[in-house]
Write a protein that holds these residues in place. Structure first.
Motif, PDB file in Angstrom:
ATOM      1  N   ASP A  41     -55.130 -16.949 -29.832  1.00 50.73           N
ATOM      2  CA  ASP A  41     -55.926 -17.979 -29.173  1.00 50.73           C
ATOM      3  C   ASP A  41     -54.970 -18.600 -27.924  1.00 50.73           C
ATOM      4  O   ASP A  41     -55.452 -19.189 -26.986  1.00 50.73           O
ATOM      5  N   ARG A  42     -53.601 -18.227 -27.831  1.00 54.37           N
ATOM      6  CA  ARG A  42     -52.823 -18.737 -26.753  1.00 54.37           C
ATOM      7  C   ARG A  42     -53.064 -17.671 -25.450  1.00 54.37           C
ATOM      8  O   ARG A  42     -52.831 -18.199 -24.599  1.00 54.37           O
ATOM      9  N   GLU A  84     -43.029 -22.310 -30.401  1.00 53.64           N
ATOM     10  CA  GLU A  84     -43.600 -23.132 -29.518  1.00 53.64           C
ATOM     11  C   GLU A  84     -45.200 -23.392 -29.909  1.00 53.64           C
ATOM     12  O   GLU A  84     -45.558 -24.556 -29.471  1.00 53.64           O
ATOM     13  N   GLU A  85     -45.881 -22.477 -30.849  1.00 53.57           N
ATOM     14  CA  GLU A  85     -47.187 -22.946 -31.222  1.00 53.57           C
ATOM     15  C   GLU A  85     -47.080 -24.007 -32.135  1.00 53.57           C
ATOM     16  O   GLU A  85     -47.914 -24.834 -32.163  1.00 53.57           O
ATOM     17  N   ARG A 127     -55.921 -25.758 -35.702  1.00 60.62           N
ATOM     18  CA  ARG A 127     -55.077 -24.502 -35.503  1.00 60.62           C
ATOM     19  C   ARG A 127     -53.687 -24.363 -36.112  1.00 60.62           C
ATOM     20  O   ARG A 127     -52.988 -23.625 -36.475  1.00 60.62           O
ATOM     21  N   LEU A 133     -52.234 -17.026 -32.738  1.00 56.78           N
ATOM     22  CA  LEU A 133     -51.400 -16.517 -31.738  1.00 56.78           C
ATOM     23  C   LEU A 133     -52.144 -15.899 -30.493  1.00 56.78           C
ATOM     24  O   LEU A 133     -52.060 -15.970 -29.214  1.00 56.78           O
TER      25      LEU A 133
END
Length: 296
Positions: free
Chosen positions: A294-295, A177-178, A259, A292
């Protein structure tokens, strides 16, 4: 670390020096402990370092440094490697090698207790200075476009392969997803800028608690500045990352691509080095974890 790596030791370095630079052959030679992956480094006396490619792919990196670092160094706020001499193949060693001025400091991947807020400011200052240099203004032709300055999409297949390989260790769904979110970010539309391309902790030297030098310009090139933002996730904490971002003139898209670069580099490095280079593997894990985080 690599299947095609050549054997390098202090004895070889001594023989090369005796044959090609006898004026320095009497100086002590000491291996430098490093998590670097492409080159072996030996301290020569008190003031110099010998750097030898481990693999054929590193040869062009050395040539690029020898050509460009003397031109860039005077314009940068932190020390960078200064080449003093270039050695030729010999003593069963197949490639050119180089001698540099020794830079004081410890690799940042060995020191996790330094002031990361100050490191954020120092790195932002360095990156701004590098990116402001006009690559078209140098009297020599521009270097080939670095893959690190190109689009993230060029790394899609290798990044997805790494996610699959790490499926038993990490959350594949979150990583995918990222990564797909990073691919959806608009590509760089500005003029190409100089990029270091590999601002990992192992390429940053700390002296008396401050970042004092940036080393290993092997993937130096011109392109999208986003690749140099990987230091935000390879070195910094959540708090210092915000200080870093505030000190940079980057838009949201460039930050998001940075990122994505950090995630891709960490994902590809982890399975490759987890059994051969634990320090680099730890950096890769840290990068993935910070991206991760940062999500949240």
């Amino acid at each position: 670390m690599h299947s095609d790596e050549v054997d390098i030791d202090s004895s070889l370095v001594g023989r090369l020096l005796a044959a090609q630079f006898p004026q320095w052959a009497h100086l002590p030679i000491k291996p430098v402990l490093s998590a670097g992956t492409d080159n072996a480094i030996y301290r020569l006396g008190a003031d110099m370092a010998v750097r030898l490619p481990r693999i054929e792919g590193a040869i062009d990196q050395i040539n690029k440094e020898l050509l460009w670092l003397p031109r860039l160094a005077p314009h940068l706020p932190l020390a960078v490697p200064v080449p003093l001499a270039v050695g030729a193949p010999g003593e069963s060693y197949p490639w050119n090698w180089s001698i540099y001025k020794w830079l004081e400091g410890e690799s940042a991947d060995n020191q996790r207790t330094f002031d990361k807020d100050q490191a954020a400011r120092d790195m932002a200052q360095f990156i701004v200075a590098l990116h402001q240099l006009d690559p078209a203004g140098w009297p020599l032709p521009k270097p080939p476009k670095s893959s690190r300055g190109g689009p993230l999409s060029s790394r899609d297949a290798s990044t997805r392969a790494a996610i699959a390989e790490l499926s038993t260790m990490l959350d594949s769904s979150a990583l995918t997803e990222e990564w797909e979110a990073a691919l959806d970010v608009p590509v760089w539309q500005g003029s190409p800028v100089w990029t270091h391309g590999d601002l990992l902790p192992g390429n940053l030297l700390l002296h008396e608690g401050r970042i004092s030098a940036i080393i290993d310009f092997g993937v130096l090139g011109v392109g999208d500045p986003a690749c140099d933002l990987i230091v935000a996730w390879s070195l910094l904490s959540a708090h210092s990352r915000q200080i870093f971002r505030a000190a940079l003139p980057v838009d949201d898209a460039t930050w998001a691509r940075g990122r994505g670069w950090a995630l891709s580099i960490g994902l590809i490095a982890l399975p490759y080095y987890q059994n051969t280079n634990p320090v680099f593997a730890a950096t890769a894990r840290y990068m993935i974890g910070e991206v991760l985080a940062d999500r949240l």
